[in-house]
Structures are given as structure tokens and as C-alpha cells.
Write an enzyme that holds these catalytic residues in place. Structure first.
Site, PDB file in Angstrom:
ATOM      1  N   ASP A   1       0.856  -1.187   0.000  1.00  0.00           N
ATOM      2  CA  ASP A   1       0.000   0.000   0.000  1.00  0.00           C
ATOM      3  C   ASP A   1       0.894   1.240   0.000  1.00  0.00           C
ATOM      4  O   ASP A   1       1.643   1.474   0.952  1.00  0.00           O
ATOM      5  CB  ASP A   1      -0.867  -0.028   1.269  1.00  0.00           C
TER       6      ASP A   1
ATOM      7  N   ASP B   1      -2.934   2.110  -6.050  1.00  0.00           N
ATOM      8  CA  ASP B   1      -1.741   2.081  -5.194  1.00  0.00           C
ATOM      9  C   ASP B   1      -1.724   0.939  -4.186  1.00  0.00           C
ATOM     10  O   ASP B   1      -0.912   0.944  -3.274  1.00  0.00           O
ATOM     11  CB  ASP B   1      -1.608   3.406  -4.451  1.00  0.00           C
ATOM     12  N   GLU B   2      -2.607  -0.024  -4.357  1.00  0.00           N
ATOM     13  CA  GLU B   2      -2.717  -1.076  -3.353  1.00  0.00           C
ATOM     14  C   GLU B   2      -2.897  -2.414  -4.058  1.00  0.00           C
ATOM     15  O   GLU B   2      -3.695  -2.509  -4.990  1.00  0.00           O
ATOM     16  CB  GLU B   2      -3.990  -0.813  -2.542  1.00  0.00           C
TER      17      GLU B   2
HETATM   18 MG   LIG Z   1      -2.368   3.903  -0.044  1.00  0.00          MG
END
Ligand SMILES: [Mg+2]
Length: 355
Positions: A12, A107-108
């Protein structure tokens, strides 16, 4: 392979949109920065940097509120093209480690590195290597959680955030889950957490000790699932994009939407988010459109219709049907989704993605 033998990494990125902006605008690195909409257009904050968080600013907060908390806050509009480019770079780094990658957002992602022999087979060292490459090649920081399942990997990535990582080894699972506050459990929101507390259940240990029958009475099938999680059991597989059966987005509104017109006004934004998520999944063939409506009293309904293209009008009609079921109740959450592929799995319950 048994569930306990799996090695899952949840990666993350830290304050992702803000980190990309700070990378590209060094003059913004030491000021309170937020990415979001303008206050005069009732915009909300999408992400903010850690300096801004010190003022109590967080995502989904109204931009006007954020500016009241921190008058010098700089709010810039999101530039999705640059965030997507960074996301693709990060994805390429993951691919050097495993093909079993399940992105949750730009983003994860979950990575299943079971059986991967890189870094002497150590998932902890792989996570460090991935984070180092993200810092060196993309120019931003990421945090990671390493655990035998998705639930614990995701909790763990938050443990040493930002720019840190945490590992829950198989032998530590029981103690880790026992001490975990119920609000941290997968799928537990504010309302469920409050109901659990009213039953005297505060931590994983209380959940594990609770009568499974009571949990099922109180929470239905989710109660069963909670009991399993409390024993460290989460069998969900890391599902690569090509195997996806659905894609969805949903939004909980800071203020309930009072009527159908207010709900309709939110559809274009939700559809834009859904489109970008579908394009990340490689533009798979669509089978059906799905709309979820959750009302102010937390009751919810889902409406779906077979379709092979994304049409705002079609979502609008589904919304109308769903909204009517609430008999005029205000709406706290809207979701849009699509079922993918050609196989006929219509009888399956639609699985909404978590954000
Ligand atoms: Mg994040």
C-alpha cells in the site's frame, strides 16, 4: 497447499496521489498538501500528505472543512494520468516477483508469493525489495504487510505506515488476532463495531470466544465469517485480474442523499471511477450492470440487468428501481458494478469491492 502455508504480501503506497505530486513538485514537499476538489464546488479531499494529516485532515473530508482546519492548505486537482503511470511502474515491479497479483486500487495490491524462490523464499525480504524498488524507480514510498492470508496482510501493512512493513508469521497469528480491536476486522464498519461492543466484544479474543450461534443470530453469515477471522482463518485467494468475475466502485456520502435527483447527480462520477477500474482490469467483456443502494437506516438493495456496454442511462434506470425500494428513504451509499466474462454465474451473489 494449505491456507497456513500461504505467503501473502499487501503493498500500500503512502498518501499515493500526494506522494506523486510531491515527487514532481519539490516545492510542495514541506507544506500541507491535499489532492481534491475545490471548496466552492463542494469538492472533497481524495488524499493529503502527512503534514496535512497533522491538522486532522483526511480523505473524504469536504475541502471547505479542510481549509477551515488548515487555512494555508494547498489543494490541487488530481492528475489521474500521472497516477496511473506510477501505478503501472509499480505493477511492473510486482511482476518481477509473482504473477499472482490482485490490485485493489491504483496504489494497493495483494501479492501471493507462496512458492516463489527469490530472496531465499523469504516473503519479508521480498517485501523489502519491492519497497526499495518502488522508492528508487518510482520515487515514492510504500508500506507492506506480510501474512498467511489477505485479511492479516492488509491489517499488517497499516501497522508501520508510512514507509514501513510488518510481518505476521504463522506462529504469531493467534496472538496477533486475539489483541486486534474488532474495528480492524475485515468488513467491520462503525455500526458493526458498535453492535459488537454492545455485546461485550472488543478484541479478536472476545470474538474467538463468542458463541458462533450468537454471532450468526446477530450478524447472519457475516457472523460466521467473523468467527473464522477471529481464529485467523481467511481462505480468500489472491485473484489476478484475468480471473475477475466483477468490478465495482462505491461511495459512502458524508451527507445522505435526500432524493432520487441527488442520487442521479452522483452517477457520472461513479461511472468515471468504474470505467477507470475496468480499464485497469484490461477491458474484459461485460455481462451485466449492477447498482447498489444503501439507505440511511443501513438497509440495502441491489438491482442488476444484463448488458454488454457501460451506459449511464442504463445505470440510471437501475438506480430508479433500487431507489424506489427505499420508499423515499435518504441514501447513504451508492455502488456501481459490472459482472464480467461470458460464463453464467448469475446465481452467485455479487461481491462488492472494498476500498
Ligand atoms: Mg495507499
Amino acid at each position: 497447499m494449505t491456507a497456513s502455508a500461504r505467503k501473502i504480501i499487501h503493498v500500500d503506497c503512502d498518501a499515493f496521489y500526494a506522494s506523486v505530486e510531491m515527487r514532481d513538485h519539490p516545492e510542495w514537499r514541506d507544506i500541507a498538501l491535499a489532492i481534491g476538489g475545490r471548496p466552492e464546488t463542494r469538492g472533497v479531499i481524495a488524499t493529503c500528505n502527512y503534514l496535512a494529516r497533522q491538522y486532522g485532515i483526511h480523505s473524504a473530508m469536504a475541502s471547505a472543512t479542510a481549509l477551515r482546519l488548515c487555512p494555508q492548505l494547498l489543494i490541487v486537482r488530481p492528475d489521474m494520468a500521472r497516477y496511473r503511470a506510477a501505478s503501472q511502474q509499480i505493477h511492473a515491479i510486482y511482476q518481477a516477483f509473482t504473477e499472482r497479483i490482485e490490485p485493489l486500487s491504483l496504489d494497493e495490491a495483494y501479492l501471493d508469493v507462496s512458492g516463489v524462490t527469490l530472496c531465499q523464499g523469504s516473503a519479508t525480504r521480498m517485501a523489502t525489495a519491492i519497497r526499495t524498488r518502488i522508492r528508487e524507480e518510482v520515487g515514492i514510498t510504500a508500506s507492506a504487510g506480510i501474512a498467511p492470508n489477505k485479511f492479516l496482510a492488509k491489517v499488517a501493512s497499516d501497522w508501520n505506515k508510512p514507509d514501513g512493513q510488518f510481518v505476521v508469521r504463522p506462529q504469531d497469528v493467534a496472538a496477533f488476532v486475539a489483541a486486534l480491536p474488532v474495528a480492524r476486522f475485515f468488513g467491520v464498519g462503525k455500526v458493526t463495531a458498535a453492535r459488537l461492543k454492545a455485546l461485550g466484544i472488543h478484541h479478536g479474543a472476545d470474538l474467538a470466544a463468542a458463541d458462533p450461534l450468537l454471532l450468526t443470530q446477530e450478524f447472519g453469515r457475516f457472523g460466521e465469517r467473523l468467527h473464522q477471522l477471529a481464529h485467523g482463518i481467511d481462505k480468500r485467494e489472491v485473484e489476478p485480474e484475468r480471473d475477475r468475475k466483477s468490478v465495482s466502485v462505491e461511495e459512502t456520502y458524508a451527507r445522505d442523499l435526500p432524493d432520487l435527483a441527488a442520487c442521479r447527480a452522483e452517477l457520472p462520477e461513479l461511472l468515471a471511477q468504474l470505467k477507470s477500474r475496468i480499464s485497469r482490469a484490461g477491458e474484459p467483456p461485460l455481462r451485466a450492470l449492477v447498482v447498489k443502494v444503501k439507505f440511511a437506516d443501513f438497509s440495502q438493495t441491489t438491482v442488476e440487468h444484463a448488458a454488454s456496454t457501460l451506459m449511464l442511462d442504463a445505470f440510471g434506470r437501475l438506480l430508479e428501481t433500487g431507489y424506489a425500494r427505499g420508499q423515499g428513504r435518504a441514501v447513504r451509499l451508492l455502488g456501481l458494478g459490472v459482472r464480467l466474462g461470458n460464463s453464467d454465474a448469475r446465481q452467485l451473489e455479487f461481491e462488492w469491492e472494498e476500498d
